[in-house]
Write a protein that holds these residues in place. Structure first.
Motif, PDB file in Angstrom:
ATOM      1  N   PHE A 273       0.836  -1.199   0.000  1.00 19.75           N
ATOM      2  CA  PHE A 273       0.000   0.000   0.000  1.00 19.75           C
ATOM      3  C   PHE A 273       0.875   1.255   0.000  1.00 19.75           C
ATOM      4  CE2 PHE A 273      -2.237   3.367   2.372  1.00 19.75           C
ATOM      5  CZ  PHE A 273      -3.268   3.566   1.482  1.00 19.75           C
ATOM      6  N   PHE A 274       1.891   1.243   0.852  1.00 22.42           N
ATOM      7  CA  PHE A 274       2.760   2.422   0.960  1.00 22.42           C
ATOM      8  C   PHE A 274       3.392   2.762  -0.383  1.00 22.42           C
ATOM      9  CE2 PHE A 274       7.020   4.216   1.559  1.00 22.42           C
ATOM     10  CZ  PHE A 274       6.708   5.387   2.246  1.00 22.42           C
ATOM     11  N   TRP A 275       4.003   1.749  -1.023  1.00 27.83           N
ATOM     12  CA  TRP A 275       4.702   2.022  -2.283  1.00 27.83           C
ATOM     13  C   TRP A 275       3.736   2.310  -3.428  1.00 27.83           C
ATOM     14  CZ3 TRP A 275       9.125   4.009  -2.101  1.00 27.83           C
ATOM     15  CH2 TRP A 275      10.033   3.645  -1.117  1.00 27.83           C
TER      16      TRP A 275
ATOM     17  N   THR B   9       4.320   5.704  -5.388  1.00 25.36           N
ATOM     18  CA  THR B   9       4.611   5.641  -6.829  1.00 25.36           C
ATOM     19  C   THR B   9       3.484   6.272  -7.635  1.00 25.36           C
ATOM     20  OG1 THR B   9       5.690   3.535  -6.386  1.00 25.36           O
ATOM     21  CG2 THR B   9       5.266   4.050  -8.687  1.00 25.36           C
ATOM     22  N   GLY B  10       2.256   5.801  -7.401  1.00 26.06           N
ATOM     23  CA  GLY B  10       1.113   6.301  -8.178  1.00 26.06           C
ATOM     24  C   GLY B  10       0.880   7.785  -7.924  1.00 26.06           C
TER      25      GLY B  10
ATOM     26  N   ILE C 118       2.752  14.314 -11.892  1.00 22.48           N
ATOM     27  CA  ILE C 118       3.448  14.804 -13.102  1.00 22.48           C
ATOM     28  C   ILE C 118       2.651  14.492 -14.381  1.00 22.48           C
ATOM     29  CG2 ILE C 118       5.751  14.746 -12.028  1.00 22.48           C
ATOM     30  CD1 ILE C 118       6.318  12.175 -13.651  1.00 22.48           C
ATOM     31  N   GLY C 119       1.430  13.996 -14.212  1.00 27.28           N
ATOM     32  CA  GLY C 119       0.557  13.770 -15.383  1.00 27.28           C
ATOM     33  C   GLY C 119       0.971  12.593 -16.237  1.00 27.28           C
ATOM     34  N   HIS C 120       1.655  11.622 -15.618  1.00 24.60           N
ATOM     35  CA  HIS C 120       2.144  10.451 -16.356  1.00 24.60           C
ATOM     36  C   HIS C 120       0.983   9.671 -16.991  1.00 24.60           C
ATOM     37  CE1 HIS C 120       4.654   6.999 -17.270  1.00 24.60           C
ATOM     38  NE2 HIS C 120       3.782   6.224 -16.659  1.00 24.60           N
TER      39      HIS C 120
ATOM     40  N   ASN D 170      -3.669  11.396  -5.845  1.00 27.55           N
ATOM     41  CA  ASN D 170      -3.202  12.754  -5.532  1.00 27.55           C
ATOM     42  C   ASN D 170      -4.121  13.818  -6.122  1.00 27.55           C
ATOM     43  OD1 ASN D 170      -1.144  12.238  -3.831  1.00 27.55           O
ATOM     44  ND2 ASN D 170       0.409  13.327  -5.020  1.00 27.55           N
ATOM     45  N   ALA D 171      -5.379  13.659  -5.872  1.00 32.30           N
ATOM     46  CA  ALA D 171      -6.429  14.601  -6.301  1.00 32.30           C
ATOM     47  C   ALA D 171      -6.620  14.646  -7.812  1.00 32.30           C
ATOM     48  CB  ALA D 171      -6.158  16.009  -5.775  1.00 32.30           C
ATOM     49  N   ARG D 172      -5.954  13.745  -8.539  1.00 34.48           N
ATOM     50  CA  ARG D 172      -5.980  13.776 -10.009  1.00 34.48           C
ATOM     51  C   ARG D 172      -6.500  12.455 -10.574  1.00 34.48           C
ATOM     52  NH1 ARG D 172      -1.922  16.515  -7.782  1.00 34.48           N
ATOM     53  NH2 ARG D 172      -1.155  18.398  -8.803  1.00 34.48           N
ATOM     54  N   PHE D 173      -6.637  12.428 -11.917  1.00 34.46           N
ATOM     55  CA  PHE D 173      -6.925  11.155 -12.573  1.00 34.46           C
ATOM     56  C   PHE D 173      -5.773  10.188 -12.313  1.00 34.46           C
ATOM     57  CE2 PHE D 173      -9.417  13.690 -15.791  1.00 34.46           C
ATOM     58  CZ  PHE D 173     -10.635  13.081 -15.506  1.00 34.46           C
TER      59      PHE D 173
END
Ligand SMILES: Cc1cc2nc3c(=O)[nH]c(=O)nc-3n(C[C@H](O)[C@H](O)[C@H](O)COP(=O)(O)O)c2cc1C
Length: 149
Positions: free
Chosen positions: A41-43, A47-48, A54-56, A81-84
């Motif tokens: 879960f942590f990683w 990572t995600g 950065i919009g990856h 992180n609040a994003r897609f």
């Protein structure tokens, strides 16, 4: 309306949404990244979260991108992180939503998705946005999907 739900899920919340929409007659397509998030879960969050910031756009395993025959496309993404999520960033770059009725279902721990909602308002001003708080844990949240029907 002929509805197609295209979605990604790392930990099953999106699958619960898919089951619910399937029961209401939607066709379902799930996309899978070539490189899944780490199991821990942590990683996975580290990572995600970083990659989403950065919009990856994660590369996806081959999937059917044709939207022919559907009037309405519903896109499902977990919030990172609040994003897609990164697989959905890629998915959005691979499909043409022109002329379709578009809606987004965003699932998250908090039930909000500020940056994703900002992007939707900019890129898809007519799209409906439904935000659900972890529907696997809070199945009552699925009632919000009624807005689509
Ligand atoms: C990489 C990562 C980043 C996340 N960032 C957020 C966040 O910014 N806000 C939030 O409320 N939940 C966040 N979460 C929680 C997920 O959005 C939430 O549990 C979602 O329902 C997971 O959907 P899934 O099970 O279909 O993958 C994050 C989870 C992961 C793995």
């Amino acid at each position: 309306m002929n509805t197609l739900f295209i979605y990604y899920s790392h930990s099953g919340n999106g699958d619960v949404v898919a089951e619910c929409l399937s029961e209401k007659g939607a066709e379902i397509r799930k996309v899978f990244p070539k490189k899944p998030l780490p199991k821990s879960f942590f990683w996975s969050v580290m990572t995600g979260g970083f990659l989403a910031t950065i919009g990856h756009k994660s590369k996806l395993l081959p999937w059917e991108t044709s939207l022919e025959g559907f009037d309405r496309i519903v896109i499902g993404s977990p919030v990172w992180n609040a994003r897609f999520s990164c697989p959905i960033n890629r998915l959005l770059s691979e499909i043409d939503l022109g002329g379709k009725d578009v809606a987004f279902v965003l699932y998250s721990g908090s039930g909000t998705a500020p940056k994703a909602a900002e992007r939707i308002a900019k890129e898809y001003p007519d799209a409906k946005i439904i935000c659900l708080k972890d529907p696997k844990k809070y199945p009552d949240e699925l009632a919000k999907l009624q807005e689509l029907f």
